[in-house]
Enzyme design. Structure first.
Site, PDB file in Angstrom:
ATOM      1  N   GLU A  30       4.429 -10.436 -19.189  1.00  0.00           N
ATOM      2  CA  GLU A  30       2.972 -10.272 -19.111  1.00  0.00           C
ATOM      3  C   GLU A  30       2.721  -8.981 -18.360  1.00  0.00           C
ATOM      4  OE1 GLU A  30       0.984 -12.257 -20.574  1.00  0.00           O
ATOM      5  OE2 GLU A  30       2.160 -14.054 -20.907  1.00  0.00           O
ATOM      6  N   CYS A  85      -5.618  -7.273 -14.819  1.00  0.00           N
ATOM      7  CA  CYS A  85      -4.905  -6.802 -16.011  1.00  0.00           C
ATOM      8  C   CYS A  85      -5.800  -6.845 -17.239  1.00  0.00           C
ATOM      9  CB  CYS A  85      -3.636  -7.618 -16.239  1.00  0.00           C
ATOM     10  SG  CYS A  85      -3.930  -9.374 -16.367  1.00  0.00           S
TER      11      CYS A  85
HETATM   12  P1  NAD Z   1       5.053  -4.332 -10.421  1.00  0.00           P
HETATM   13  O1  NAD Z   1       5.609  -4.131 -11.776  1.00  0.00           O
HETATM   14  O2  NAD Z   1       5.134  -3.210  -9.463  1.00  0.00           O
HETATM   15  O3  NAD Z   1       5.740  -5.575  -9.677  1.00  0.00           O
HETATM   16  C1  NAD Z   1       5.701  -6.872 -10.229  1.00  0.00           C
HETATM   17  C2  NAD Z   1       6.809  -7.705  -9.608  1.00  0.00           C
HETATM   18  O4  NAD Z   1       8.069  -7.211 -10.031  1.00  0.00           O
HETATM   19  C3  NAD Z   1       6.844  -7.702  -8.082  1.00  0.00           C
HETATM   20  O5  NAD Z   1       7.124  -9.009  -7.643  1.00  0.00           O
HETATM   21  C4  NAD Z   1       8.008  -6.764  -7.766  1.00  0.00           C
HETATM   22  O6  NAD Z   1       8.628  -7.043  -6.533  1.00  0.00           O
HETATM   23  C5  NAD Z   1       8.942  -7.087  -8.908  1.00  0.00           C
HETATM   24  N1  NAD Z   1       9.913  -6.034  -9.219  1.00  0.00           N
HETATM   25  C6  NAD Z   1       9.837  -4.705  -8.977  1.00  0.00           C
HETATM   26  N2  NAD Z   1      10.932  -4.085  -9.453  1.00  0.00           N
HETATM   27  C7  NAD Z   1      11.716  -5.034 -10.013  1.00  0.00           C
HETATM   28  C8  NAD Z   1      12.972  -5.010 -10.693  1.00  0.00           C
HETATM   29  N3  NAD Z   1      13.631  -3.880 -10.897  1.00  0.00           N
HETATM   30  N4  NAD Z   1      13.471  -6.177 -11.147  1.00  0.00           N
HETATM   31  C9  NAD Z   1      12.787  -7.342 -10.982  1.00  0.00           C
HETATM   32  N5  NAD Z   1      11.596  -7.421 -10.341  1.00  0.00           N
HETATM   33  C10 NAD Z   1      11.071  -6.275  -9.865  1.00  0.00           C
HETATM   34  O7  NAD Z   1       3.537  -4.792 -10.652  1.00  0.00           O
HETATM   35  P2  NAD Z   1       2.409  -5.033  -9.557  1.00  0.00           P
HETATM   36  O8  NAD Z   1       1.972  -3.706  -9.038  1.00  0.00           O
HETATM   37  O9  NAD Z   1       2.843  -6.086  -8.613  1.00  0.00           O
HETATM   38  O10 NAD Z   1       1.235  -5.676 -10.443  1.00  0.00           O
HETATM   39  C11 NAD Z   1       0.290  -4.900 -11.139  1.00  0.00           C
HETATM   40  C12 NAD Z   1       0.624  -4.871 -12.608  1.00  0.00           C
HETATM   41  O11 NAD Z   1       0.698  -6.199 -13.108  1.00  0.00           O
HETATM   42  C13 NAD Z   1      -0.459  -4.200 -13.448  1.00  0.00           C
HETATM   43  O12 NAD Z   1       0.140  -3.375 -14.410  1.00  0.00           O
HETATM   44  C14 NAD Z   1      -1.164  -5.365 -14.113  1.00  0.00           C
HETATM   45  O13 NAD Z   1      -1.801  -5.044 -15.326  1.00  0.00           O
HETATM   46  C15 NAD Z   1      -0.041  -6.316 -14.316  1.00  0.00           C
HETATM   47  N6  NAD Z   1      -0.526  -7.688 -14.474  1.00  0.00           N
HETATM   48  C16 NAD Z   1      -0.424  -8.265 -15.698  1.00  0.00           C
HETATM   49  C17 NAD Z   1      -0.905  -9.539 -15.894  1.00  0.00           C
HETATM   50  C18 NAD Z   1      -0.803 -10.215 -17.237  1.00  0.00           C
HETATM   51  O14 NAD Z   1      -0.950 -11.429 -17.267  1.00  0.00           O
HETATM   52  N7  NAD Z   1      -0.554  -9.503 -18.313  1.00  0.00           N
HETATM   53  C19 NAD Z   1      -1.486 -10.231 -14.827  1.00  0.00           C
HETATM   54  C20 NAD Z   1      -1.580  -9.620 -13.595  1.00  0.00           C
HETATM   55  C21 NAD Z   1      -1.079  -8.334 -13.430  1.00  0.00           C
END
Ligand code: NAD
Length: 499
Positions: free
Chosen positions: A239, A273
């Site tokens: 997502e 998002c």
């Molecule tokens: P992010 O991608 O920076 O981090 C998301 C998660 O991934 C965090 O828990 C982080 O610690 C973890 N992470 C980071 N690097 C990783 C790796 N290499 N391997 C595994 N896990 C890792 O995103 P964010 O800044 O926390 O959230 C914002 C983003 O999320 C925006 O792009 C938003 O659109 C998206 N989002 C999508 C939805 C949806 O349902 N489609 C919902 C909410 C947010």
């Protein structure tokens, strides 16, 4: 003092309130053996949990739900402290979350119990059934913008399907994860939901250790997660980000459309998002819509004791928003706010009109309170432009013409479309949620969300020997002669379609 507060300083995650910068909590930075230990505990929990069956799982989940509901005020305070969002927004997030948990708990048996399918005439001697089995341990990796609603959209459905879950929240918002796991321990008492606090490296290690990944976050991180998951062929639901568009036709209710533009674009400081980042409005009503949007944006409170939204949760996002505002203003005109709106951690609302379609502000996720309003000649052109990004999460259509709305909804390349609202789907638990293109794949919520967390197992039980038995080395020339006659009879009769 909680266990989290006792983590040694060198190996901990400290969260800060984005409103005043004050520390909120200290949590362990799980790595190495911590991750293995969390997954090992969850594996033992998974065996117990699967053995419970649908009825007992439903009862446990509903009991857990009532414990969460009983602590809703405390949870909302925690969410608000770590994200900076207003307390009321956090409460709304909790209400939406509990609706999904309720639905998942109550519908898992109906959706996932083994069911009979027709074996067909030729295979009359087979009793055919399809069953859905939990994967085992699901690793849920969550973002910070809706630190409860978003990951619980995976957790509720994964648990209801019979899996154990190890939940790795964002390093900016570990509080709700730990709180949820504590309520689970009180309500159920087995390691079926384990909170694992840490950073990206913790998440990467979790991906290597579990049976299924439910990732919510940015598209860039999803690609990294997928490449690690590929090592073991671990299945993943992703997502990711979006660049949602709202389409406004000439006959739309403009007051309602303007309300939703402001709610969808500015709510949660644009850190949604499925927030509205682009509006495509038909030229004849463009000026009216812009005027109505500006009138409403002028009324927004962004400071003082009761703001409409809070600061940017992630400090570095302020730079992205500033870049996009600058970029939008290179070709567009400010209808409200501008570069000065991006002065500190609380970003003022910005409305820019007629921005070049190839600019970053139109093509990339902003995740801040900036909305671009562009003019189109028709709803068809609006659909075409809405589809012209790499994302495909949500989209909204505003028109009184049901036929036009349905045609636009069909033509939009998005995982979810709302008509005459934005975010109208969020509380409808039966509606699956997810994106297409670089917004991700797989589905959470609804029946598809339950099936997402199951491996499908088909069973064909032979009830008697077939009269024409082809599954044997002893088949005869006569049998094969019959087969040769049957092929054209069964499959050779379709006529060419009429033009
Ligand atoms: P992010 O991608 O920076 O981090 C998301 C998660 O991934 C965090 O828990 C982080 O610690 C973890 N992470 C980071 N690097 C990783 C790796 N290499 N391997 C595994 N896990 C890792 O995103 P964010 O800044 O926390 O959230 C914002 C983003 O999320 C925006 O792009 C938003 O659109 C998206 N989002 C999508 C939805 C949806 O349902 N489609 C919902 C909410 C947010």
């Amino acid at each position: 003092m909680t266990l989290a507060d006792q983590a040694p300083a060198a190996q901990q995650v400290t969260t800060h309130n984005p409103v005043d910068g004050e520390p909120v909590g200290h949590y362990p930075l799980a790595q190495g053996a911590d991750v293995e230990d969390a997954v090992r505990r969850a594996r033992a929990g998974a065996t117990w949990w699967e053995d419970q069956g649908f009825a007992a799982r439903r009862a446990h989940l509903l009991h857990w739900k009532s414990r969460i509901a009983a602590g809703a005020e405390e949870l909302a305070t925690l969410i608000s402290a770590e994200t900076g969002k207003p307390h009321g927004d956090a409460l709304l997030e909790i209400m939406l979350t509990l609706g999904h948990l309720d639905w998942a708990a109550k519908n898992a048996r109906r959706v996932l119990r083994r069911r009979k399918v027709s074996a067909g005439l030729i295979n009359y001697n087979q009793h055919a059934t399809v069953g859905y089995e939990p994967y085992g341990v699901v690793g849920v990796i969550g973002p910070w913008n809706y630190p409860l609603y978003t990951p619980m959209g995976s957790i509720s459905y994964a648990l209801a399907a019979g899996n154990a879950v190890v939940f790795k929240p964002s390093e900016l918002t570990p509080g709700p994860a730990v709180w949820l796991a504590e309520r689970w321990a009180e309500a159920v008492g087995h390691d079926v939901l384990v909170a694992l606090t840490g950073d990206g490296a913790t998440g990467a290690q979790l991906v290597r250790s579990v049976d299924k990944i439910a990732f919510t976050g940015s598209t860039a991180t999803a690609k990294k997660v997928m490449s690690v998951a590929a090592e073991q062929l671990t299945p993943i639901v992703a997502e990711c980000g979006g660049k949602d568009a709202m389409l406004v036709a000439a006959d739309a209710d403009l007051d309602s459309a303007a309300d939703f533009v402001v709610f969808g674009a500015m709510g949660n400081a644009g850190q949604t998002c499925v927030g509205v980042e682009r509006v495509y409005v038909v030229d004849t009503v463009r000026d009216d819509l812009v005027a109505r949007v500006v009138e409403r944006v002028e009324r927004l409170r962004i400071d003082g004791p009761d703001p409409h939204y809070g600061p940017m949760t992630m400090p570095s996002q302020v730079d992205v928003v500033r870049d996009h505002v600058d970029d939008a203003l290179r070709t567009g005109s400010a209808a409200f706010g501008g570069r000065d709106s991006v002065a500190g951690r609380v970003v003022g609302p910005v409305v820019v009109t007629d921005v070049a379609e190839d600019s970053a502000a139109v093509q990339h996720e902003t995740f801040g309170p900036l909305v671009v309003i562009n003019t189109v000649a028709s709803l068809d052109e609006a659909v075409e432009r809405a589809n012209a990004t790499v994302y495909g999460l949500g989209a909204a259509v505003f028109t009184k013409d049901k036929g036009a709305a349905t045609r636009a909804a069909d033509a939009l390349r998005a995982g979810v479309v709302t008509i005459n609202s934005v975010l109208g789907f969020a509380g409808v638990a039966a509606l699956p949620f997810g994106g297409v293109k670089q917004s991700g794949f797989g589905r959470i919520h609804g029946a598809d969300g339950l099936r997402e967390f199951c491996a499908v197992k088909s069973v064909a039980r032979q009830t008697r020997r077939a009269a024409l038995n082809l599954l044997t080395m002893e088949r005869t020339d006569k049998d094969m002669h019959t087969v040769a006659r049957m092929i054209p009879m069964l499959h050779g009769r379709a006529k060419p379609p009429r033009n």
